[in-house]
Design an enzyme around this catalytic site. Structure first.
Site, PDB file in Angstrom:
ATOM      1  N   ASP A   1       0.864  -1.175   0.000  1.00 42.08           N
ATOM      2  CA  ASP A   1       0.000   0.000   0.000  1.00 42.08           C
ATOM      3  C   ASP A   1       0.905   1.231   0.000  1.00 42.08           C
ATOM      4  O   ASP A   1       2.119   1.123  -0.262  1.00 42.08           O
ATOM      5  CB  ASP A   1      -1.018  -0.046   1.154  1.00 42.08           C
ATOM      6  CG  ASP A   1      -0.413   0.161   2.537  1.00 42.08           C
ATOM      7  OD1 ASP A   1       0.819   0.337   2.628  1.00 42.08           O
ATOM      8  OD2 ASP A   1      -1.172   0.149   3.522  1.00 42.08           O
TER       9      ASP A   1
ATOM     10  N   CYS B   1       2.694  -3.522   3.988  1.00 44.42           N
ATOM     11  CA  CYS B   1       1.795  -2.437   4.367  1.00 44.42           C
ATOM     12  C   CYS B   1       2.335  -1.895   5.679  1.00 44.42           C
ATOM     13  O   CYS B   1       3.462  -2.232   6.065  1.00 44.42           O
ATOM     14  CB  CYS B   1       0.331  -2.889   4.434  1.00 44.42           C
ATOM     15  SG  CYS B   1      -0.089  -4.050   5.758  1.00 44.42           S
TER      16      CYS B   1
ATOM     17  N   THR C   1       1.753  -2.467   8.859  1.00 45.46           N
ATOM     18  CA  THR C   1       2.103  -3.533   9.806  1.00 45.46           C
ATOM     19  C   THR C   1       2.472  -4.840   9.117  1.00 45.46           C
ATOM     20  O   THR C   1       2.991  -5.751   9.771  1.00 45.46           O
ATOM     21  CB  THR C   1       0.893  -3.835  10.713  1.00 45.46           C
ATOM     22  OG1 THR C   1      -0.204  -4.217   9.863  1.00 45.46           O
ATOM     23  CG2 THR C   1       0.507  -2.627  11.551  1.00 45.46           C
TER      24      THR C   1
ATOM     25  N   GLY D   1      -2.521  -6.500   7.385  1.00 45.18           N
ATOM     26  CA  GLY D   1      -3.720  -6.408   6.546  1.00 45.18           C
ATOM     27  C   GLY D   1      -3.500  -6.973   5.160  1.00 45.18           C
ATOM     28  O   GLY D   1      -4.328  -7.750   4.641  1.00 45.18           O
TER      29      GLY D   1
ATOM     30  N   HIS E   1       9.065 -25.080   6.786  1.00 42.63           N
ATOM     31  CA  HIS E   1       7.988 -25.907   7.349  1.00 42.63           C
ATOM     32  C   HIS E   1       6.628 -25.648   6.708  1.00 42.63           C
ATOM     33  O   HIS E   1       5.802 -26.555   6.669  1.00 42.63           O
ATOM     34  CB  HIS E   1       7.874 -25.670   8.861  1.00 42.63           C
ATOM     35  CG  HIS E   1       8.963 -26.329   9.646  1.00 42.63           C
ATOM     36  ND1 HIS E   1       8.910 -26.482  11.017  1.00 42.63           N
ATOM     37  CD2 HIS E   1      10.141 -26.888   9.245  1.00 42.63           C
ATOM     38  CE1 HIS E   1      10.014 -27.111  11.436  1.00 42.63           C
ATOM     39  NE2 HIS E   1      10.774 -27.344  10.386  1.00 42.63           N
TER      40      HIS E   1
ATOM     41  N   ARG F   1       6.241  -0.120   9.014  1.00 44.16           N
ATOM     42  CA  ARG F   1       6.362   0.624  10.267  1.00 44.16           C
ATOM     43  C   ARG F   1       6.995  -0.232  11.363  1.00 44.16           C
ATOM     44  O   ARG F   1       7.163   0.231  12.482  1.00 44.16           O
ATOM     45  CB  ARG F   1       4.977   1.124  10.695  1.00 44.16           C
ATOM     46  CG  ARG F   1       4.326   2.026   9.645  1.00 44.16           C
ATOM     47  CD  ARG F   1       2.916   2.397  10.029  1.00 44.16           C
ATOM     48  NE  ARG F   1       2.899   3.304  11.160  1.00 44.16           N
ATOM     49  CZ  ARG F   1       1.788   3.627  11.846  1.00 44.16           C
ATOM     50  NH1 ARG F   1       0.629   3.094  11.495  1.00 44.16           N
ATOM     51  NH2 ARG F   1       1.856   4.463  12.843  1.00 44.16           N
TER      52      ARG F   1
ATOM     53  N   HIS G   1       6.035 -32.173   6.984  1.00 49.82           N
ATOM     54  CA  HIS G   1       5.520 -30.823   6.755  1.00 49.82           C
ATOM     55  C   HIS G   1       4.620 -30.769   5.515  1.00 49.82           C
ATOM     56  O   HIS G   1       3.682 -29.983   5.454  1.00 49.82           O
ATOM     57  CB  HIS G   1       6.672 -29.831   6.619  1.00 49.82           C
ATOM     58  CG  HIS G   1       7.585 -29.846   7.794  1.00 49.82           C
ATOM     59  ND1 HIS G   1       7.162 -29.504   9.060  1.00 49.82           N
ATOM     60  CD2 HIS G   1       8.893 -30.205   7.922  1.00 49.82           C
ATOM     61  CE1 HIS G   1       8.167 -29.647   9.911  1.00 49.82           C
ATOM     62  NE2 HIS G   1       9.220 -30.072   9.246  1.00 49.82           N
TER      63      HIS G   1
HETATM   64  C1  RB5 Z   1      -3.004   1.897   6.404  1.00 46.07           C
HETATM   65  O1  RB5 Z   1      -2.906   3.068   7.106  1.00 46.07           O
HETATM   66  C2  RB5 Z   1      -2.729   0.716   7.314  1.00 46.07           C
HETATM   67  O2  RB5 Z   1      -3.918   0.344   7.925  1.00 46.07           O
HETATM   68  C3  RB5 Z   1      -2.110  -0.426   6.546  1.00 46.07           C
HETATM   69  O3  RB5 Z   1      -0.908  -0.029   6.002  1.00 46.07           O
HETATM   70  C4  RB5 Z   1      -1.805  -1.690   7.311  1.00 46.07           C
HETATM   71  O4  RB5 Z   1      -1.028  -1.440   8.440  1.00 46.07           O
HETATM   72  C5  RB5 Z   1      -2.937  -2.587   7.560  1.00 46.07           C
HETATM   73  O5  RB5 Z   1      -2.798  -3.708   8.039  1.00 46.07           O
END
Ligand code: RB5
Length: 149
Positions: free
Chosen positions: A12, A69, A71, A74, A102, A113, A137
């Protein structure tokens, strides 16, 4: 290296810079980076990007996928909804090796981030150089497949 040396890269809006660094890194190793964007920092929906990358891997067009993305969570959830995709979020090299060894993961997700560029490139290397061990496995990975509709 496997016969199919194409790796789809997707993210993203958080992932533009790291995606470009990964593209250069894997290209230097002989992989073909299939970068499906986005090309700007404009807000982008991670489910669409995860699905698109997953489809390229599930169809066999690309051997692996690396997706990003904020985290890593998502976009991983979206990719895993595509039949045949086994994607894990990694923030360490041990997990990246183990999801290949595995779980026969065909996609790797990371959080922009969460991990810095240096660690992210090491995680990519750990993922790409590990080999699926098969044996017990393989039976478990096949069981995951039976859960797909
Ligand atoms: C977008 O701001 C954020 O929600 C996305 O990058 C991600 O972290 C979602 O899992």
């Amino acid at each position: 290296m496997t016969a199919n040396n194409r790796i789809v890269l997707s993210s993203d809006h958080h992932g533009l810079q790291l995606r470009q660094a990964i593209a250069a890194h894997i290209a230097a190793q002989g992989w073909v980076a299939v970068d499906i964007g986005p090309t700007t920092r404009e807000s982008t929906d991670y489910p669409r990007q995860g699905e698109a990358a997953g489809r390229l891997v599930a169809s066999g067009d690309c051997r692996f996928g690396v997706i990003l993305c904020g985290t890593g969570q998502g976009i991983m959830m979206a990719a895993n909804k595509v039949k045949g995709i086994r994607c894990g979020v990694c923030a360490d090299t041990f997990s990246a090796r183990m999801i290949r060894r595995h779980n026969d993961a065909n996609m790797l997700s990371m959080g922009v981030r969460v991990v810095g560029e240096g660690l992210a490139l090491d995680i990519v290397d750990a993922f790409l150089t590990a080999r699926f061990e098969g044996g017990r496995h393989a039976a478990r990975v096949a069981m995951i497949g039976t859960l797909e509709g």
